[in-house]
Design an enzyme around this catalytic site. Sequence first.
Site, short mmCIF file in Angstrom:
data_model
loop_
_atom_site.label_atom_id
_atom_site.label_comp_id
_atom_site.label_asym_id
_atom_site.label_seq_id
_atom_site.Cartn_x
_atom_site.Cartn_y
_atom_site.Cartn_z
N GLY B 189 6.58 25.46 42.33
CA GLY B 189 5.38 25.05 43.08
C GLY B 189 5.53 23.63 43.59
N HIS B 190 6.04 22.77 42.74
CA HIS B 190 6.27 21.37 43.12
C HIS B 190 7.77 21.15 43.21
CE1 HIS B 190 6.11 17.11 43.50
NE2 HIS B 190 4.89 16.95 43.03
N HIS B 266 1.06 19.52 50.50
CA HIS B 266 1.08 18.37 49.61
C HIS B 266 2.21 17.43 50.04
CE1 HIS B 266 1.84 16.21 45.80
NE2 HIS B 266 0.57 16.44 45.53
N GLU B 318 -4.40 16.16 48.55
CA GLU B 318 -3.34 15.16 48.74
C GLU B 318 -2.35 15.60 49.80
OE1 GLU B 318 -1.71 14.95 44.80
OE2 GLU B 318 -3.63 14.46 43.90
N GLU B 334 -0.51 8.67 49.45
CA GLU B 334 -0.11 8.45 48.07
C GLU B 334 1.18 7.63 48.02
OE1 GLU B 334 0.12 12.05 45.79
OE2 GLU B 334 1.16 11.07 44.13
N CYS B 336 3.52 7.84 45.93
CA CYS B 336 4.66 8.73 45.69
C CYS B 336 5.14 9.38 46.98
CB CYS B 336 4.29 9.83 44.70
SG CYS B 336 4.15 9.24 43.02
N CYS B 414 1.89 9.29 38.11
CA CYS B 414 3.17 9.50 38.78
C CYS B 414 3.58 8.28 39.60
CB CYS B 414 3.11 10.73 39.67
SG CYS B 414 1.68 10.76 40.77
N CYS B 415 2.59 7.59 40.17
CA CYS B 415 2.94 6.56 41.16
C CYS B 415 3.62 5.31 40.58
CB CYS B 415 1.71 6.19 41.98
SG CYS B 415 1.14 7.56 43.02
#
Lengths: 648, 648
Positions: B189-190, B266, B318, B334, B336, B414-415
């Site tokens: 998915g990611h 995303h 996002e 974002e 990231c 995460c960032c």
Amino acid sequence: MGMEKEIRPLKLQQVKVTDPLFGHYINKVSEVMLVHQWKALNDDLEGTDPTGCIKNFRIAAGLQEGERQGVVFLDTDLYKWIESAAYCIAIGSGTQFEGKIDQVIDILEKAQEKDGYLNTYFQITAPEKKWTNLVEGHELYTSGHMIEAAVAYALATGKEKFLQIAMRNADLICRVFGTKKGQIPGVPGHEEIELALIKLYRWTRDDKYLKQADYFVRQRGTAPNYLQNEIDGRKGPEFFPEFRNYSMKYAQAEKPPVEQTEAEGHAVRAMYLYSAMADLAKWQQDKEMEKACDRLWDNMIGKRMYITGGIGSSGFLECFTTDYDLPNSTNYCETCASVGMMMFGQRMAALKKNASYYDTVERVLYNTILAAMNLEGDRYFYVNPLEMIPQFCTENTYMDHVKPARQKWFSVACCPPNLARTLASLSQYLYACDEKGIYINQFISSTLSVDNSGQEIFVELKSALLTDGTVDIGISTLQATDIRIRVPAYAKDMEIALDGEKLSYIADNNYAVIALKGGKHRIELNMGIHPRFVAADHNVRADAGKVAVMHGPMVYCLEEADNGQNLSDIYVDTDANLLKGKAYEEFPGEVPAIEYEGYRVKSVGIEDGSLYGEARFTKKPVKIRAVPYAFWNNRGIGEMEVWQNISI
Amino acid sequence: MGMEKEIRPLKLQQVKVTDPLFGHYINKVSEVMLVHQWKALNDDLEGTDPTGCIKNFRIAAGLQEGERQGVVFLDTDLYKWIESAAYCIAIGSGTQFEGKIDQVIDILEKAQEKDGYLNTYFQITAPEKKWTNLVEGHELYTSGHMIEAAVAYALATGKEKFLQIAMRNADLICRVFGTKKGQIPGVPGHEEIELALIKLYRWTRDDKYLKQADYFVRQRGTAPNYLQNEIDGRKGPEFFPEFRNYSMKYAQAEKPPVEQTEAEGHAVRAMYLYSAMADLAKWQQDKEMEKACDRLWDNMIGKRMYITGGIGSSGFLECFTTDYDLPNSTNYCETCASVGMMMFGQRMAALKKNASYYDTVERVLYNTILAAMNLEGDRYFYVNPLEMIPQFCTENTYMDHVKPARQKWFSVACCPPNLARTLASLSQYLYACDEKGIYINQFISSTLSVDNSGQEIFVELKSALLTDGTVDIGISTLQATDIRIRVPAYAKDMEIALDGEKLSYIADNNYAVIALKGGKHRIELNMGIHPRFVAADHNVRADAGKVAVMHGPMVYCLEEADNGQNLSDIYVDTDANLLKGKAYEEFPGEVPAIEYEGYRVKSVGIEDGSLYGEARFTKKPVKIRAVPYAFWNNRGIGEMEVWQNISI
């Protein structure tokens, strides 16, 4: 004169709207909307999913087997439909609905439990959970709409069977909720029961309903906070996942309403609460409550309202945000919130006997309310943006709630029925009367008959407000009477001629007061208005350096159909001549388009394939044509904007 | 010359950043960020909730009892921390982390299952659900970060224990996923595993990892759609409630990546996928894949990127929205996603051997990346707006995701680690080399040592890019070599002097190619740049009639600290003189403020208590001061805007 001491709206039967603009929309209520909605309620509307609304009642009544379907508060769709249909009956356009309503009332009677309880969700799906989820369950809200519908139907037809059902339900609520031993010290998550109980009080003159409404308003936001405790006990939402961060501010329950100072939270709920507060202030002569109403009204009107009369800046949670935060394309401005605002404004006007509240009612009515429906009466806006770039309303994004075109129906279909009941009962916003005489609150062509101690006063109002700004009022009265005519803020120099003679007046609470002798009279108003540019307070960042065009109460907008794409390239001079152009044949009421000279400014320094580059702009003269916001999106999907850049 | 045929970044050890601006931030990585993050990973960061990150690994390793805690992909926080720390070790500022990392690797070794599986969520909380929720479970994403960290640590230290762990995990993935019988024909998915496997291939030269990455990219979006089937089978989200409307577009899986034409879904995931695609196009010499990369890059850069290099227009999910939809205050951008964009740009530059991609890398780096961290290095932006009215970022509204100030830590953190690994490995973006010689991709003061068949080439670059637009490059080489210097789009007339003599050149793929004989040389660049106004394509409605100030790659903004409140009242003439003002002492790198004359335009026709009224404006001259966007919100919370109204 058979009038009350207190200012009050007239019975719908006394007023007949003859206005071509509003008449068009009012006719659509009985001819299209209610027919359309009746089908939806009966799972018979082509191209939409079955709603299950009436089926749910039949199941609850034991007339049918099956599972209940739809949102927890779906019953209200029927109640608002009945209320609207009742108003149509009252104004003479709804006789065809009476049989249907009577049939439905028979089902309601069968569905109602012995103790008065009536709510299809909690009867069919979750009987063990009655009154346990006031935050989200919307039982009291649903009962409120039942009561409003029942009162409307009794008023329209004199039949009281439905009213008896509603009263049994109201009596149950009076027994269940309160601070006495054995009672639930709760308040509704979604306000509505309060104002409904006050309507019931006004019909029955039974003080207990007024007291119960007073309880619900006063109990709200007190410690220990009932709604907060309920949420804390449940640890998560039951019906609405977006309620994970439900706050007391959202619920107008951070503190008791009488102490509140700012319009907060879910905009529709706020309006229903504030309407009840204004009612309580009036009927209980409560000065503290009146001061709270003043503060909330002033905050909303002075800092949180769109030029179109829309409220609710946030698409997320459909709520107020903060002062001056009024984005034009991501806003909510729910149709129902505008309906609620008219209710609040009307009650404030009655409380304060000041016409200025009707300026706001007029703003809402001519703009957001009319815009919420298409000309055919079969498509509706739930959300009312002031700027539209259709391709930016993509799926699954921050503008998911905004639609570039009116929709046929909604899964939560609160807005169309709310619109229907407002239009069908429009008369209540036009006139009022008290022992001092007649109040003319709006300039919408209509006739009015008032019984004055057995002798009729007859008013015939012909309005050219939106074309040349004149209004012609014929009055016939046998006795002397006062007429109070609202002087709108946009027409401070309004001229009045009585029987051909110019009349000088000093406005009293924004009403021009004219003492008439018995006889026939003619009052001519000249508003002295022309199309105008309007600016916003500079703290409204979204509108800084921008102007909108208005004429009288009507806000205009630019549409792609007239002005092409990239409306954001359009600039105007604030001293440009705003000319009344020809009205569009397809639009009712002969409301003129407004035409003026402006510019198109275009960034032309960007290389192909790039987004950013040299700051080079061209500026070319262009003819601009603005049309009423009320009519936008009646000529296909396209760009639209209310606020236009100014050439500085 | 010990260089590959293919263009490639250098080892971090070969480059030493001496730049005062970037040096400031790079130092913060080891001195503050990693110290700070280590505490967070160990539940030891004051004022924030415990994360449970390392505790989870200890539980999985059987070293501790307890319940696993945190988001499903929390393990990646540790991996990104290790990767960042490894880069610090490589550049000589991270020796203090080596012991900590080795200790953690021992835990990882104990936590890893026999078959190579390692993921604390699925080992502790839901062992029966391994590989069953590729849409949301993020197992492959987590493995990808493990692999990236392991490669970085091996590169920095030569120690391979962690790499062996990661390879066992990668081997498991190669066995489990594929279209052969018994394999799962799934995709993540990611995305992230794809580019990580390619890194592993480049380290190990084992073709199977490249092929596995190729499988994941090619399998994506094919019929039957694995992700869609998984969702359909589950009927609702398991981990992320906002995934109720999860679409294949959101997952870059509507069709196979090689057929895609627009940057969708995303934004971070898209960047990771596209980076892998560019890698595959290069390492497999796949022209179809290259064309897809070209299309996606062009669409993103030409229609969906903010001037600051931010991407992701929607706060909800996002994600990318649509062409030209670039709102400035409700955007996501974002941090990231910007990290991912640098990765994609670097790979495109390597694939196409064209310097123009480094223009975009530079745009991202100097603006969104630097802005994401405060000067002290202990507060971070997750979301990077281009316009800020602090009081409008209220709770529970459409701007809930936007914060008016950098935050200490995030529940989904995460960032900050992503920022840390980017800054610590900044060297990779500065230079590259191939058999043709050395590529100078950025103008950031630094030294470079390249081993050329046993003989060193030494480059010393001193940049005054942000002050007077000059760059001084000293080169010492024994053999003849070519130097390729990026000619930025903003410096098309860049002048080059070689050893004091002006050099004429024709840029080749946006590189000025300079053939050097053996010896010591001095190359002087004069960009010929001055602060400038920049406009956006007029289809970007949010920026229509507006300009931004840039100097070289740096985007400037107005802050309340310099210009007062109501920045939306400020207007500029596009022919105003943009003067370099004094640099602020508190900001590193002596980057000048930009000063110019403009106006304040104010709506002054509004009556007290009203929001709307007469369109009357005053226009007063005012001195404007702009500061780098990179530094915003380092002097308290206040208004900020990048795009300024133009006086037309």
